[in-house]
Design a protein around this motif. Structure first.
Motif, PDB file in Angstrom:
ATOM      1  N   ASN A 211     -36.416 -11.915   4.207  1.00  0.00           N
ATOM      2  CA  ASN A 211     -35.570 -11.733   5.380  1.00  0.00           C
ATOM      3  C   ASN A 211     -35.444 -13.023   6.176  1.00  0.00           C
ATOM      4  OD1 ASN A 211     -34.215 -10.872   7.611  1.00  0.00           O
ATOM      5  ND2 ASN A 211     -35.787  -9.474   8.337  1.00  0.00           N
ATOM      6  N   PRO A 212     -34.356 -13.767   5.990  1.00  0.00           N
ATOM      7  CA  PRO A 212     -33.193 -13.404   5.184  1.00  0.00           C
ATOM      8  C   PRO A 212     -33.148 -14.092   3.807  1.00  0.00           C
ATOM      9  CG  PRO A 212     -32.597 -15.213   6.638  1.00  0.00           C
ATOM     10  CD  PRO A 212     -34.079 -14.956   6.832  1.00  0.00           C
ATOM     11  N   ASP A 224     -36.798 -16.983   3.868  1.00  0.00           N
ATOM     12  CA  ASP A 224     -38.052 -16.527   4.483  1.00  0.00           C
ATOM     13  C   ASP A 224     -38.637 -15.438   3.587  1.00  0.00           C
ATOM     14  OD1 ASP A 224     -40.158 -16.212   6.272  1.00  0.00           O
ATOM     15  OD2 ASP A 224     -39.061 -14.817   7.568  1.00  0.00           O
TER      16      ASP A 224
END
Ligand code: ADP
Ligand code: MG
Length: 230
Positions: A211-212, A224
């Motif tokens: 995310n993302p 991430d």
């Protein structure tokens, strides 16, 4: 380090939360492209690592006690020079210490600044009854406010992967909205299938969050990552 040795190291240190660097290393080994991140323990070291990686770079706080890095002022994007990197290092560490005085800080992670793409998220959680469940959605407010996400039980089939992406309400955004580059839906489907196979092979993983992920017209890149062990 291999998946097994990263997991063993975390166990030996009595940690269940893997760092961004560890999580990305594991995902890369599983064939999932990421903005590979490296640890720096000082401002000078961060600038040296950035020089090796190539500018612009991103710096993020590295702490086993902090899982939402931007919430504590722990992320600085698009740093173009060694001076900017050194200043960002000091600002990030100061902000994190202020926000969470007892957090153990290992330094910062340094990685390439990725070009912008459509932000999507993929995740896995363990359901007490059904076991691992995969999740797909669009990033930011689409997940946090609108809860526009789809779920499937692991293992998923290619058809499940296609449907997970097709059934979210924000799907038109993946097709290129207002001149934005469309998303490579086939690459996203392949990523979901790889994640499914990976979590199936590793029942010791309790939770996983990408995310993302930036989706491009050709491919996708996790910027991430967070893995939690059982
Ligand atoms: P958090 O722990 O707060 O979720 P992230 O690593 O997701 O921290 O960073 C916050 C935001 O910064 C991301 O949602 C993304 O928009 C942007 N970002 C993070 N890493 C990169 C990168 N390598 N390149 C470009 N943008 C990034
Ligand atoms: Mg994030």
């Amino acid at each position: 380090m291999s998946i097994i040795s990263i997991i063993d190291k975390a166990k030996a240190e009595d940690r269940t939360l893997l760092s961004e660097i560890e999580s990305k290393n594991i995902l890369e080994e599983a064939g999932i492209p990421t903005t590979h991140a490296r640890l720096a323990g000082s401002a000078k070291e961060a600038a040296a690592v950035a020089g090796e990686i190539g500018f612009p770079v991103v710096l993020k706080i590295m702490s086993r006690d902090i899982s939402h890095k931007s919430d504590v002022g722990g992320v600085k994007l698009n740093l173009g020079t060694a001076e900017e990197v050194e200043a960002a290092y000091n600002e990030i560490v100061a902000a994190a210490k202020k926000a969470q005085p007892d957090a153990a800080i290992d330094g910062v992670s340094v990685q390439k600044m990725a070009r912008p793409g459509i932000e999507v998220i993929m995740g896995m959680t363990q359901d007490a009854q059904f076991g691992p469940v995969l999740m797909f959605g669009l990033g930011g407010i689409f997940v946090e406010v609108l809860k526009d996400v789809s779920f499937r039980l692991v293992p998923i089939t290619p058809r499940d992967a296609r449907q997970m992406i097709q059934e979210i309400k924000g799907r038109p955004l993946l097709e290129g909205y207002r001149g934005q580059e469309p998303a490579d839906v086939e690459a996203l489907e392949k990523l979901l299938l790889k994640l499914s196979a990976f979590v199936e092979a590793h029942p010791e993983i309790a939770e996983l969050d990408l995310n993302p992920i930036f989706a491009y017209k050709d491919g996708a890149l996790a910027v991430d990552a967070r893995i939690v062990l059982a």
